[in-house]
Write a protein that holds these residues in place. Structure first.
Motif, PDB file in Angstrom:
ATOM      1  N   PRO A 184       0.852  -1.189   0.000  1.00 46.92           N
ATOM      2  CA  PRO A 184       0.000   0.000   0.000  1.00 46.92           C
ATOM      3  C   PRO A 184       0.895   1.249   0.000  1.00 46.92           C
ATOM      4  CG  PRO A 184       0.075  -0.934   2.196  1.00 46.92           C
ATOM      5  CD  PRO A 184       0.861  -1.857   1.301  1.00 46.92           C
ATOM      6  N   TYR A 185       0.608   2.172  -0.903  1.00 53.32           N
ATOM      7  CA  TYR A 185       1.458   3.351  -1.034  1.00 53.32           C
ATOM      8  C   TYR A 185       0.603   4.563  -1.397  1.00 53.32           C
ATOM      9  CZ  TYR A 185       0.644   3.008  -5.998  1.00 53.32           C
ATOM     10  OH  TYR A 185       0.019   2.972  -7.218  1.00 53.32           O
ATOM     11  N   ASP A 203      -2.936   1.472  -4.217  1.00 54.29           N
ATOM     12  CA  ASP A 203      -2.887   2.929  -4.073  1.00 54.29           C
ATOM     13  C   ASP A 203      -3.871   3.316  -2.981  1.00 54.29           C
ATOM     14  OD1 ASP A 203      -3.070   5.690  -4.267  1.00 54.29           O
ATOM     15  OD2 ASP A 203      -3.268   5.697  -6.448  1.00 54.29           O
ATOM     16  N   VAL A 204      -3.369   3.830  -1.857  1.00 53.30           N
ATOM     17  CA  VAL A 204      -4.248   4.121  -0.721  1.00 53.30           C
ATOM     18  C   VAL A 204      -5.210   5.275  -1.003  1.00 53.30           C
ATOM     19  CG1 VAL A 204      -2.607   3.168   0.942  1.00 53.30           C
ATOM     20  CG2 VAL A 204      -2.658   5.648   0.531  1.00 53.30           C
ATOM     21  N   ALA A 205      -4.946   6.042  -2.043  1.00 49.94           N
ATOM     22  CA  ALA A 205      -5.856   7.135  -2.411  1.00 49.94           C
ATOM     23  C   ALA A 205      -7.103   6.615  -3.120  1.00 49.94           C
ATOM     24  CB  ALA A 205      -5.137   8.149  -3.296  1.00 49.94           C
ATOM     25  N   ALA A 206      -7.107   5.337  -3.461  1.00 53.30           N
ATOM     26  CA  ALA A 206      -8.252   4.742  -4.168  1.00 53.30           C
ATOM     27  C   ALA A 206      -8.623   3.390  -3.564  1.00 53.30           C
ATOM     28  CB  ALA A 206      -7.918   4.599  -5.650  1.00 53.30           C
ATOM     29  N   MET A 207      -8.609   3.295  -2.242  1.00 55.16           N
ATOM     30  CA  MET A 207      -8.884   2.027  -1.554  1.00 55.16           C
ATOM     31  C   MET A 207     -10.304   1.536  -1.810  1.00 55.16           C
ATOM     32  SD  MET A 207      -6.235   0.937   0.311  1.00 55.16           S
ATOM     33  CE  MET A 207      -6.993  -0.138   1.510  1.00 55.16           C
ATOM     34  N   PHE A 223      -1.340   9.306   3.289  1.00 48.90           N
ATOM     35  CA  PHE A 223      -0.923   8.006   3.795  1.00 48.90           C
ATOM     36  C   PHE A 223      -1.231   7.893   5.281  1.00 48.90           C
ATOM     37  CE2 PHE A 223       1.659   4.455   5.069  1.00 48.90           C
ATOM     38  CZ  PHE A 223       1.430   3.571   4.032  1.00 48.90           C
ATOM     39  N   SER A 224      -1.049   8.991   6.003  1.00 40.97           N
ATOM     40  CA  SER A 224      -1.389   8.994   7.429  1.00 40.97           C
ATOM     41  C   SER A 224      -2.864   8.702   7.640  1.00 40.97           C
ATOM     42  CB  SER A 224      -1.015  10.343   8.050  1.00 40.97           C
ATOM     43  OG  SER A 224       0.385  10.525   8.013  1.00 40.97           O
ATOM     44  N   GLN A 225      -3.696   9.205   6.744  1.00 37.49           N
ATOM     45  CA  GLN A 225      -5.138   8.914   6.826  1.00 37.49           C
ATOM     46  C   GLN A 225      -5.379   7.411   6.670  1.00 37.49           C
ATOM     47  OE1 GLN A 225      -7.568  11.072   4.015  1.00 37.49           O
ATOM     48  NE2 GLN A 225      -9.339   9.775   4.400  1.00 37.49           N
ATOM     49  N   PHE A 226      -4.684   6.790   5.730  1.00 39.51           N
ATOM     50  CA  PHE A 226      -4.789   5.338   5.553  1.00 39.51           C
ATOM     51  C   PHE A 226      -4.427   4.619   6.857  1.00 39.51           C
ATOM     52  CE2 PHE A 226      -1.917   1.675   4.869  1.00 39.51           C
ATOM     53  CZ  PHE A 226      -2.847   0.721   4.497  1.00 39.51           C
ATOM     54  N   LEU A 227      -3.327   5.030   7.493  1.00 40.26           N
ATOM     55  CA  LEU A 227      -2.921   4.381   8.743  1.00 40.26           C
ATOM     56  C   LEU A 227      -3.996   4.515   9.811  1.00 40.26           C
ATOM     57  CD1 LEU A 227       0.861   5.385   8.990  1.00 40.26           C
ATOM     58  CD2 LEU A 227      -0.118   3.246   8.126  1.00 40.26           C
ATOM     59  N   GLU A 228      -4.639   5.657   9.861  1.00 39.32           N
ATOM     60  CA  GLU A 228      -5.687   5.869  10.863  1.00 39.32           C
ATOM     61  C   GLU A 228      -6.942   5.057  10.561  1.00 39.32           C
ATOM     62  OE1 GLU A 228      -6.266  10.060  11.505  1.00 39.32           O
ATOM     63  OE2 GLU A 228      -4.142  10.356  11.919  1.00 39.32           O
ATOM     64  N   GLU A 229      -7.143   4.688   9.322  1.00 38.12           N
ATOM     65  CA  GLU A 229      -8.313   3.888   8.946  1.00 38.12           C
ATOM     66  C   GLU A 229      -8.161   2.423   9.341  1.00 38.12           C
ATOM     67  OE1 GLU A 229      -8.578   4.706   4.755  1.00 38.12           O
ATOM     68  OE2 GLU A 229      -9.448   6.685   5.084  1.00 38.12           O
ATOM     69  N   VAL A 230      -7.007   2.048   9.842  1.00 40.67           N
ATOM     70  CA  VAL A 230      -6.718   0.658  10.194  1.00 40.67           C
ATOM     71  C   VAL A 230      -7.187   0.312  11.605  1.00 40.67           C
ATOM     72  CG1 VAL A 230      -4.806  -1.000  10.437  1.00 40.67           C
ATOM     73  CG2 VAL A 230      -4.780   0.621   8.584  1.00 40.67           C
ATOM     74  N   ASP A 231      -7.770   1.250  12.326  1.00 44.61           N
ATOM     75  CA  ASP A 231      -8.055   1.069  13.752  1.00 44.61           C
ATOM     76  C   ASP A 231      -8.797  -0.212  14.101  1.00 44.61           C
ATOM     77  OD1 ASP A 231     -10.437   1.972  12.642  1.00 44.61           O
ATOM     78  OD2 ASP A 231     -10.908   3.303  14.318  1.00 44.61           O
ATOM     79  N   THR A 232      -9.796  -0.619  13.325  1.00 43.96           N
ATOM     80  CA  THR A 232     -10.520  -1.842  13.694  1.00 43.96           C
ATOM     81  C   THR A 232      -9.650  -3.079  13.472  1.00 43.96           C
ATOM     82  OG1 THR A 232     -11.549  -1.993  11.509  1.00 43.96           O
ATOM     83  CG2 THR A 232     -12.795  -0.877  13.248  1.00 43.96           C
ATOM     84  N   PHE A 279       4.800  -0.758   3.497  1.00 46.46           N
ATOM     85  CA  PHE A 279       4.205   0.572   3.501  1.00 46.46           C
ATOM     86  C   PHE A 279       5.089   1.563   2.751  1.00 46.46           C
ATOM     87  CE2 PHE A 279       3.070  -1.588   7.482  1.00 46.46           C
ATOM     88  CZ  PHE A 279       1.687  -1.597   7.372  1.00 46.46           C
ATOM     89  N   GLY A 280       4.477   2.394   1.890  1.00 45.72           N
ATOM     90  CA  GLY A 280       5.251   3.370   1.140  1.00 45.72           C
ATOM     91  C   GLY A 280       4.596   4.736   1.112  1.00 45.72           C
TER      92      GLY A 280
END
Length: 186
Positions: free
Chosen positions: A9-10, A36-40, A69-78, A56-57
């Protein structure tokens, strides 16, 4: 023989991080999956959950991983709450314009995130010059926590071929570590 599932994921603001992700994927081989984390999509999340390794990239902007990318990391909470990524192999890479560019801060963030997820971190093993003068260009930034790439703005080839080769070798190292960790094969 089953191949491990390795996802990358990048986020790539200007294409540099994507090109490094592609070079790492070449080193990993056909099981590598770029995301591409901008189009998950929901399918991307399921693929990450089913993977054996996650690389991770993110580019380093203003001293840390890019905000998207930080937003993607925060979406991993569950996934953290339910231990979905525990014992997966983790690795990371970043790009920036400056030789330092505070890229270490991005790699630290990614490795701490992986530790919080219960992942097993794999760093870089390439030793280049000046320690090994015959390996000029290997691991140019001398990073061991993960891959750092220094972009060369204004040049026709703005990503050094040596960095792309280091990325391919990093991908091969990640694949070998994942195979060893997941299936006990050397």
């Amino acid at each position: 023989m089953t191949n491990p599932i390795i996802c990358i994921p990048y986020f790539s603001g200007f294409g540099h991080t994507q090109r490094i992700a592609q070079a790492i994927a070449q080193g990993i081989g056909p099981p590598a999956q770029l995301i591409d984390v901008a189009a998950m999509t929901d399918a991307d999340w399921l693929t990450l959950d089913a993977s054996d390794a996650i690389v991770f990239g993110a580019p380093t902007y203003m001293g840390s991983a890019a905000a998207r990318f930080s937003q993607f990391l925060e979406e991993v909470d569950t996934r953290w709450e339910h231990g979905k990524w525990v014992d997966k192999i983790g690795a990371g890479f970043t790009t920036a314009i400056h030789p330092s560019g505070d890229k270490l801060a991005t790699l630290q963030r990614l490795s701490i995130f992986a530790a919080q997820m219960g992942m097993i971190w794999v760093g870089l093993s390439e030793i280049g010059a000046p320690v090994k003068p015959d390996r000029l260009g290997a691991n140019r930034d001398g990073s061991w926590l993960g891959l750092m790439v220094t972009e060369q703005l204004g040049q026709d080839d703005d990503l050094p071929q040596d960095d792309l080769e280091t990325a391919r070798r990093f991908g091969a190292r990640i694949a070998a570590a994942t195979d060893r960790w997941t299936y006990g094969r050397a």
